[in-house]
Structure formats: C-alpha cells, structure tokens
Design an enzyme around this catalytic site. Structure first.
Site: not given
Length: 407
Positions: A180, A348, A377
């Site tokens: 991320s 995601d 995610h």
C-alpha cells in the site's frame, strides 16, 4: 481544487463541532470502541517477534532531517543473527501501520516470519511518527514541526536512510517489499539514482502511484468533505486514531454522518479472506499515527490525479521547488534493470487496476504480475491463504533472480 470560502466555513463549523464535542466528551464516553487499545510499551522484538521463537535485534538510524528511525532484524527460528543465509530484505508497511503489520498472524502465515524461515536476512522498517521509532534529535511530538512531513519525506529521507543503513551493514543490495503506502514511497524512492543503486529487487503488494480511480467509499467521502484541509486549518497536525478525540470523532461521524456499516470494506474494498476473529489482536497494534500533512498529500493525489511532491500552493511551491507546480515523480527514471514483482486484487478499492495500468505504462520495465480476482487490499497482508496465494509466488520470483544460491 481549492476549498471555497463558503465550503470552508460550513465544513469548518461541522468538523469543529464534532471535534470539540469529541474532546469534551472523551472522558465520559463509555462505549468500548474497537480503536481504543493500550499502546505497546516494549520494543517490537520483545513485544511480538521473539515470543514466536525468532531471534530479533533492535536497530536505530537517523535521517538527515533528524528523525530517529527504528529497525528490527529478524532471523530464522532455527538460526541466529550471525549466520544469515539469504540477501537482506526490507519490509515497508502501509498507512496507519508500522513494522508489526508483517507479524500479526502465526509464523506460517506472516510474511516476516515466512521470509526469515526461508533464510532471508529480514529487516523491518518503521517510518517516522510510528510507535516503533524513537522521536527526533531536537523536536518533541508536541511540536508542530515534528509532524511537518508527508509521504515524500518517507521516500526521500526515511526509506533512503533505512536502505543505506542496511546496505552499509550487510555490504549487499537490499530487496524491498512494500504494501500500500509502502509501495508509494518505494516507487518514489526508486526514481532517485542514489537510492535505487542500493536496491537489488522489489516486490510490491497493492502497488500505488496514482489514486484518481479509487472506489473506496469512506476515503472518497472524506475527500469530498475536505477533511484533510480542515485538520490543517484547525492546527491539527498529528492523526492518532488511538487517541480519545479521534476515536470519538470516528464514532460520531459513523453515527449519521458517514455510512460505516462495514468500516473495513468502506475503506479498503471487500476482503475475501481476512480473519475477522483476530481483529481484536490486530487492534492491539494498529493503527499507528501519521501526520495531517501526509493525509493531505494522499488526498491531493486523489483530487489531482498526480504522482507528485506535496502541493503547497503556487507561491509556496515557488519557494520550495522553484516552480509553480510540485515536481512529479518520474517513473521512467526507475532503471529497467531493476527486477519488479507486483501483486494486485480484483476487489481492491484503493489500488485500482486502471491506476495500476497508468503506472505500468510509465515504467520502462515489465514487472512480473500476480492478479487475484477475489483479493482485497488487506488480503495481501493478513489473508488466511496469503502464504499459498501470494508469498510462495513472491519467493519464486526472488529465487528466479539467482541470488539466494550465493549466500
């Protein structure tokens, strides 16, 4: 897009009421919020890694702008720190997380433990402001200047220093693994020749450089509310969701202001394999603090569709950068010789495939790609099947580089 005077007035009034009410009511708030947990007091090694049987040592290094970063070095549960067999690999966490994120499940599922047991020299990174770091040489956390940074400072100062420290100590190029926000700062850092020359390869989970196609409901709502700009206008510089006022604020926003029926899904997208039974344990460690300026920088990316340095506004940009607009991070500057591996998911809501395609078009190389249709995610980090679905394939990528046999 600038916040208009009318929008600013209305939003400031609403948020001021929420924040002041949150602060005033914090001591009387009796609901057991899932966010309020006692913060860990021992180091990460002693708190989470060594109890699982893995040798671990604590390290510190100082950035050029004076922040003292915490690093942990982890080796196999059957080995020791002086007999590492594999190349050094640095783990870089995401937003509101820290190095503990790589060790939150059992040793057979957590990437940090999996890498150590496969013989890698595992290094755990923690960016400034998180609880495993050690402050600043001259500033206190109560000082506004302590929180005057965004993810570009993570990339150009923190990650640069962590890689330099490991490279110098091990005399070996460093493998980098990010998740991320950890991929944002990694790709930004790799555009800098003095950093990327110390990197041997990178594996990026939920890779992000552009954010203008995200579908996550709650972040989009907060962007529309200009919450980031309100925080800065009110002089709020630290965002710590374990604090009383932040916990109370989130509860009040979810009570009629924002639909938080499934808070996790509204932030990340639907996660197929997230072990919800462990959420109380996860929240003993997460979330970690960040700065309001960092949130503002991320929201700038969503609003403007750019992968660029922090936008101070035209005239301040002239002072900081010598130009009206902030400089872009040029992905074409990442050498084509740098091996890249990326894992992304169909569910995601933050690392959107359209934005990933934009990234891939700008890169000079063609990364190895892993697509998992049902992954969200957080699945890439804490899925009950992440080892089989993700980590084994990532390790196959590293093994294909032929570097492990030389250790």
């Amino acid at each position: 897009m600038e916040l208009s005077a009318a929008q600013a007035a209305v939003t400031m009034f609403l948020l001021s009421s929420l924040i002041l009410s949150a602060v005033k009511s914090a001591e009387d708030f009796n609901d057991a919020s899932i966010l309020r947990r006692k913060s860990p007091v021992a180091g990460l090694c002693a708190q989470l890694i060594e109890p699982s049987g893995f040798p671990c040592s604590e390290h510190q290094t100082q950035t050029k702008d004076g922040f003292i970063l915490g690093l942990q070095r982890v080796s196999s549960s059957s080995g020791n720190l002086r007999r590492q067999r594999g190349p050094p690999v640095l783990l870089i966490h995401g937003l509101f997380m820290a190095g503990d994120a790589w060790f939150l499940d059992n040793p057979n599922q957590s990437l940090g433990f999996v890498l150590a047991n496969r013989g890698f020299d595992v290094w755990v990174g923690n960016v400034r402001g998180t609880r495993w770091c050690h402050g600043h040489v001259s500033l206190s956390e109560k000082d506004r200047e302590f929180w005057d940074w965004s993810w570009q400072d993570y990339a150009l100062n923190d990650l640069r220093e962590m890689i330099r420290y490991i490279y110098t100590l091990t005399n070996s190029k460093v493998f980098v693994i990010g998740h991320s926000q950890g991929t944002i700062i990694s790709l930004a850092a790799f555009t800098q020749p003095d950093i990327v020359e110390m990197v041997g390869a990178a594996a990026l989970l939920c890779p992000i450089t552009y954010l203008n196609h995200i579908t996550a409901a709650l972040p989009l709502r907060l962007v529309k509310m200009h919450l980031d700009q309100v925080f800065l206008a009110m002089g709020i510089h630290e965002l710590n969701f374990k604090s009383d006022w932040c916990t109370r604020l989130m509860d009040m926003m979810c009570d009629g202001h924002v639909d938080c029926g499934d808070l996790l899904t509204s932030v990340t997208g639907k996660n197929c394999c997230f072990n919800s039974s462990r959420i109380d344990f996860y929240l003993e460690y997460e979330p970690h603090p960040t700065s309001a300026k960092n949130l503002n920088h991320l929201f700038q990316m969503i609003r403007e569709g750019t992968f660029a340095m922090y936008d101070y506004g035209r005239w301040k940009n002239m002072r900081h950068y010598g130009q009206l607009k902030p400089p872009k991070f040029d992905l074409s500057r990442i050498p084509s010789s740098l091996p890249l591996w990326m894992g992304y998911g169909g569910n995601d809501a933050l690392a959107d495939f359209t934005d990933l395609q934009h990234t891939l078009k700008e890169l000079r190389s063609k990364p190895d790609l892993l697509y998992l249709e049902n992954y969200g995610h957080l699945d890439f980090l804490v899925s009950t099947r992440s080892k089989e679905d993700v980590y084994d394939r990532m390790l196959a990528f590293f093994n294909s580089l032929g570097t492990l046999s030389s250790y």
